[in-house]
Enzyme design. Structure first.
Site, PDB file in Angstrom:
ATOM      1  N   GLU A 218       0.842  -1.211   0.000  1.00 20.09           N
ATOM      2  CA  GLU A 218       0.000   0.000   0.000  1.00 20.09           C
ATOM      3  C   GLU A 218       0.870   1.251   0.000  1.00 20.09           C
ATOM      4  OE1 GLU A 218      -2.049   2.771   3.153  1.00 20.09           O
ATOM      5  OE2 GLU A 218      -1.624   0.757   3.838  1.00 20.09           O
TER       6      GLU A 218
ATOM      7  N   ASP B 194     -19.448   6.712   9.042  1.00 20.43           N
ATOM      8  CA  ASP B 194     -18.242   6.779   8.219  1.00 20.43           C
ATOM      9  C   ASP B 194     -17.573   5.406   8.229  1.00 20.43           C
ATOM     10  OD1 ASP B 194     -15.791   7.145   7.036  1.00 20.43           O
ATOM     11  OD2 ASP B 194     -15.371   9.059   8.025  1.00 20.43           O
TER      12      ASP B 194
ATOM     13  N   LYS C 216      -6.921   0.015  12.096  1.00 17.15           N
ATOM     14  CA  LYS C 216      -6.339   1.179  12.767  1.00 17.15           C
ATOM     15  C   LYS C 216      -6.999   1.361  14.138  1.00 17.15           C
ATOM     16  CE  LYS C 216      -3.806   2.695   9.287  1.00 17.15           C
ATOM     17  NZ  LYS C 216      -4.366   2.749   7.940  1.00 17.15           N
TER      18      LYS C 216
ATOM     19  N   SER D 290     -15.064   2.860   6.084  1.00 14.57           N
ATOM     20  CA  SER D 290     -14.059   2.862   5.021  1.00 14.57           C
ATOM     21  C   SER D 290     -14.451   1.940   3.865  1.00 14.57           C
ATOM     22  CB  SER D 290     -12.725   2.400   5.589  1.00 14.57           C
ATOM     23  OG  SER D 290     -11.784   2.280   4.547  1.00 14.57           O
TER      24      SER D 290
ATOM     25  N   VAL E 240      -5.972   1.036   1.189  1.00  9.78           N
ATOM     26  CA  VAL E 240      -6.089  -0.427   1.183  1.00  9.78           C
ATOM     27  C   VAL E 240      -7.105  -0.855   0.122  1.00  9.78           C
ATOM     28  CG1 VAL E 240      -6.888  -2.419   2.531  1.00  9.78           C
ATOM     29  CG2 VAL E 240      -5.329  -0.745   3.553  1.00  9.78           C
TER      30      VAL E 240
HETATM   31  N1  PSU Z   1      -2.224   5.449   6.789  1.00 12.71           N
HETATM   32  C1  PSU Z   1      -2.323   6.722   7.157  1.00 12.71           C
HETATM   33  N2  PSU Z   1      -3.365   7.465   6.727  1.00 12.71           N
HETATM   34  C2  PSU Z   1      -4.329   6.937   5.930  1.00 12.71           C
HETATM   35  C3  PSU Z   1      -4.216   5.577   5.580  1.00 12.71           C
HETATM   36  C4  PSU Z   1      -3.144   4.886   6.009  1.00 12.71           C
HETATM   37  O1  PSU Z   1      -1.508   7.176   7.928  1.00 12.71           O
HETATM   38  O2  PSU Z   1      -5.239   7.637   5.540  1.00 12.71           O
HETATM   39  C5  PSU Z   1      -5.271   4.982   4.724  1.00 12.71           C
HETATM   40  C6  PSU Z   1      -5.174   3.476   4.547  1.00 12.71           C
HETATM   41  O3  PSU Z   1      -4.703   3.292   3.244  1.00 12.71           O
HETATM   42  C7  PSU Z   1      -6.611   3.007   4.690  1.00 12.71           C
HETATM   43  C8  PSU Z   1      -7.357   4.288   4.603  1.00 12.71           C
HETATM   44  O4  PSU Z   1      -6.937   2.152   3.657  1.00 12.71           O
HETATM   45  O5  PSU Z   1      -6.522   5.193   5.254  1.00 12.71           O
HETATM   46  C9  PSU Z   1      -8.694   4.317   5.231  1.00 12.71           C
HETATM   47  O6  PSU Z   1      -9.198   5.621   5.075  1.00 12.71           O
HETATM   48  P1  PSU Z   1     -10.740   5.902   4.992  1.00 12.71           P
HETATM   49  O7  PSU Z   1     -11.219   5.737   6.418  1.00 12.71           O
HETATM   50  O8  PSU Z   1     -10.846   7.303   4.478  1.00 12.71           O
HETATM   51  O9  PSU Z   1     -11.279   4.875   4.055  1.00 12.71           O
HETATM   52 MN    MN Z   2     -14.548   7.585   5.387  1.00  4.52          MN
END
Ligand code: PSU
Ligand code: MN
Length: 314
Positions: A33, A144, A165, A146, A114
């Protein structure tokens, strides 16, 4: 066997020569990634980390394919110059699946989430992917969710991570994965790790004790006709892992700040991770780097077993 599947990649993709050869020869390939490079880590740690992850895959006998958007293409595998460009460009985009086409047309540079990396890896015929932690259901606002989660539900790739996370609603994220039928495999553990921490108090859906066992479970899962990813959750190495209680305080504070500043959408994950990193200091950076490298190593071992077919088929 999709022998030359990758040669039929749509025009929006550019396949790195070394990765193409590896796929052709069934050498293990591990997708990596790149949002962690563009949005997750400060410079220069982001570049050294990206290089170290690639080296960790190579040392374990695999070929790395870092995925990102550059030069109007979804790049599957980057050369040294492209990696450097990605790590140093100002205002890179955070690219999820819906952001690909605008980014290609506008020749933007961006790191793939991801979800986006999963999509691209699968299109290229790559079956193993390493990341730090997946996205999931946010604590606030709870609507929200992902795009990582629906993509995991529909993309047959092994995703090696240290859980989701820690800033997320972890029970909510695991419920979603259960609903859509994604196996959550604890790697030598019965507990879902919490990114920086080895413990979360939450169970995985199955445990695997070796790379070989993961490969066998994946082959069996897909052999049944199932189309989902398998999430392999690897605890962060003990030497760098942080106690959950230490991280929780920082997360609570970061969340309060994000509410106050009305941060929403794509910006919230980088904001929260950035604040947690600042509030917990160098320790969380060390944990983040350590778990990323470890995940790349485990992913390469799994890719090796998958490529060699050295596992029992049920
Ligand atoms: N690492 C970070 N910041 C990020 C991400 C990773 O420090 O924003 C990314 C990852 O790639 C993960 C994504 O897939 O955040 C998820 O963000 P969202 O909740 O907007 O889908
Ligand atoms: Mn989001």
């Amino acid at each position: 066997m999709p022998t030359d599947h990758f040669l039929k990649l749509p025009a929006g993709f550019a396949l790195n020569g070394e990765v193409a050869n590896a796929l052709r020869q069934h050498t293990p390939v591990v997708a990596l990634e790149s949002t962690v490079v563009t949005h997750g880590l400060p410079h220069p740690e982001n570049l050294t980390l990206a290089q170290d992850m690639e080296n960790a895959v190579r040392k374990a006998g695999g070929i790395p394919a870092t995925i990102a958007v550059l030069d109007g293409k979804i790049q599957v595998g980057l050369d040294a110059n492209q990696l450097q460009q990605l790590a140093t460009v100002s205002h890179p985009r955070k690219i999820s699946i819906r952001d690909f086409a605008p980014a290609l047309v506008q020749r933007a540079i961006g790191g793939t989430t991801v979800a986006a990396t999963l999509f691209a890896a699968h299109q290229a015929g790559i079956r193993v992917f390493a990341t730090g932690g997946i996205g999931g259901v946010h604590r606030f606002p709870a609507y929200d969710i992902s795009t990582d989660l629906p993509l995991l539900a529909t993309t047959p790739v092994i995703v090696v991570c240290a859980g989701a996370k820690a800033i997320l609603d972890l029970p909510g994220t695991l419920e979603y994965l259960e609903t859509v039928g994604v196996p959550v495999i604890g790697y030598q553990t019965d507990e879902f790790p919490a990114f920086y921490s080895r413990e979360s108090g939450l169970p995985v859906s199955a445990r695997a004790n070796s790379a070989e066992e993961v490969a066998a479970i994946a082959t069996t899962h897909w052999g049944l006709g199932q189309k989902s990813a398998l999430l392999v959750a690897v605890p962060p190495p003990s030497e760098v892992a942080l106690p959950r209680i230490q991280v929780e305080g920082a997360i609570e504070q970061a969340l309060a700040e994000s509410k106050e500043q009305k941060i929403r959408g794509q910006a919230i994950t980088p904001f929260l991770l950035g604040r947690v990193s600042t509030l917990t200091g160098k320790a969380s950076l060390q944990a983040n780097l350590g778990l990323l490298l470890n995940n790349a190593h485990v992913a390469a071992q799994i890719a090796q077993r998958l490529a060699s077919g050295q596992h029992k088929l049920i």
